[in-house]
Design a protein around this motif. Structure first.
Motif, PDB file in Angstrom:
ATOM      1  N   ASP A 100      44.169  42.446  30.764  1.00 53.12           N
ATOM      2  CA  ASP A 100      43.099  41.576  31.248  1.00 53.12           C
ATOM      3  C   ASP A 100      43.640  40.183  31.564  1.00 53.12           C
ATOM      4  N   ILE A 101      44.564  39.694  30.746  1.00 50.11           N
ATOM      5  CA  ILE A 101      45.151  38.376  30.992  1.00 50.11           C
ATOM      6  C   ILE A 101      45.918  38.367  32.305  1.00 50.11           C
ATOM      7  N   ILE A 102      46.751  39.362  32.530  1.00 48.19           N
ATOM      8  CA  ILE A 102      47.524  39.409  33.769  1.00 48.19           C
ATOM      9  C   ILE A 102      46.596  39.516  34.972  1.00 48.19           C
ATOM     10  N   GLN A 103      45.552  40.325  34.852  1.00 51.54           N
ATOM     11  CA  GLN A 103      44.604  40.471  35.959  1.00 51.54           C
ATOM     12  C   GLN A 103      43.942  39.132  36.297  1.00 51.54           C
ATOM     13  N   ILE A 104      43.501  38.418  35.268  1.00 50.79           N
ATOM     14  CA  ILE A 104      42.832  37.130  35.510  1.00 50.79           C
ATOM     15  C   ILE A 104      43.817  36.109  36.073  1.00 50.79           C
ATOM     16  N   LEU A 105      45.018  36.061  35.560  1.00 49.12           N
ATOM     17  CA  LEU A 105      46.022  35.137  36.087  1.00 49.12           C
ATOM     18  C   LEU A 105      46.298  35.421  37.562  1.00 49.12           C
ATOM     19  N   GLN A 106      46.362  36.697  37.906  1.00 47.14           N
ATOM     20  CA  GLN A 106      46.601  37.063  39.304  1.00 47.14           C
ATOM     21  C   GLN A 106      45.408  36.707  40.182  1.00 47.14           C
ATOM     22  N   GLU A 107      44.204  37.022  39.704  1.00 51.80           N
ATOM     23  CA  GLU A 107      43.009  36.737  40.488  1.00 51.80           C
ATOM     24  C   GLU A 107      42.791  35.245  40.698  1.00 51.80           C
ATOM     25  N   GLU A 108      43.140  34.458  39.694  1.00 52.95           N
ATOM     26  CA  GLU A 108      42.951  33.004  39.786  1.00 52.95           C
ATOM     27  C   GLU A 108      44.161  32.305  40.413  1.00 52.95           C
ATOM     28  N   LYS A 109      45.140  33.096  40.835  1.00 54.29           N
ATOM     29  CA  LYS A 109      46.347  32.551  41.455  1.00 54.29           C
ATOM     30  C   LYS A 109      47.013  31.480  40.573  1.00 54.29           C
ATOM     31  N   ALA A 110      47.199  31.858  39.321  1.00 57.58           N
ATOM     32  CA  ALA A 110      47.804  30.943  38.355  1.00 57.58           C
ATOM     33  C   ALA A 110      49.254  30.617  38.685  1.00 57.58           C
TER      34      ALA A 110
END
Length: 256
Positions: free
Chosen positions: A135-145
């Protein structure tokens, strides 16, 4: 010269001997550290310690366990603190599925808001991850971290996820668990992560490295982490120290 990238000298476990702890760190070669504030109580103390000590910097963020307590007021506060000259990162932030104080969806929302803030103020982020890697990797990717990058704090997961983190401009930080006899994953990570993307930390007072496991951790013990990584990679501790310190200075944009 060592750089402990994640300490909690701002918590009550150090109230009786904080100055002595800092002195021992200096004697052990720890020349820089980042004190991480994560709630109403610890954030001001992190700033205070950074202001009072030239070698200390601060990170400010909202811990996922306490996500239910963060409102727009706290988010604005973090934005204001990000302008402080000794604040070098936002965090720790992320997801923690071990404790159940904050529902997962609330954690995710607070996590996203802090990533968005980091992009607004152009500051790296420090990621707390407990049982929530995908979930962390998905959110980081979606938010263009990857626009700000940061640290996967106290990385204790499979090497399978390392490349995804590196691809988003994140450094992998290892702490006490890399010294534990039964901890195979951190040891594999220590051997595989490129040296120019590796950081070290204590997360003190937690996760004290061997042979101090189970006792209060402190920044001086980051040397034990560096020694273990050097042994695992079959290189000198000086090489590990130099690389991880330079990595931290670059990430936090600290000019000597």
């Amino acid at each position: 010269m060592l750089f402990d990238t994640h300490v909690h000298l701002n918590v009550s476990q150090f109230d009786e001997d904080r100055e002595e702890v800092m002195a021992r760190a200096n004697e052990a070669g720890v020349k820089f550290m980042v004190v991480v504030g994560f709630d109403h109580e610890t954030i001001p103390k992190a700033i205070e310690l950074a202001e009072a000590n030239e070698f200390i910097y601060a990170a400010v963020g909202w811990h996922p366990v306490d996500a239910v307590d963060m409102t727009d007021k706290e988010l604005k506060w973090l934005e204001q603190l990000a302008a402080h000259p000794k604040v070098v990162a936002l965090g720790e932030m992320g997801l923690d599925y071990h404790w159940d104080k904050s529902p997962k969806e609330v954690q995710k929302d607070v996590f996203r808001k802090q990533i968005q803030l980091a992009k607004k103020v152009n500051m790296p982020i420090i990621i707390h991850n407990r049982e929530a890697t995908e979930d962390i990797i998905q959110i980081l990717q979606e938010e263009k971290a990857e626009d700000v990058g940061g640290i996967m704090h106290c990385y204790n997961d499979s090497t399978a996820y390392v490349q995804a983190c590196l691809d988003m401009n994140f450094y992998i930080s290892l702490g006490g668990p890399v010294t534990f006899k039964n901890a195979t994953m951190p040891k594999e990570v220590a051997k595989e992560v490129p040296l120019d993307r590796l950081l070290i930390e204590t997360d003190c007072p937690f996760l004290a490295p061997h042979p101090n496991r189970g006792k209060r951790n402190e920044p001086a013990y980051v040397k034990l982490v560096a020694e273990q990584i050097a042994n695992l990679r079959n290189i000198s501790i000086e090489e590990v120290s130099e690389a991880t310190t330079n990595n931290a200075l670059n990430l936090f944009n600290i000019k000597l």
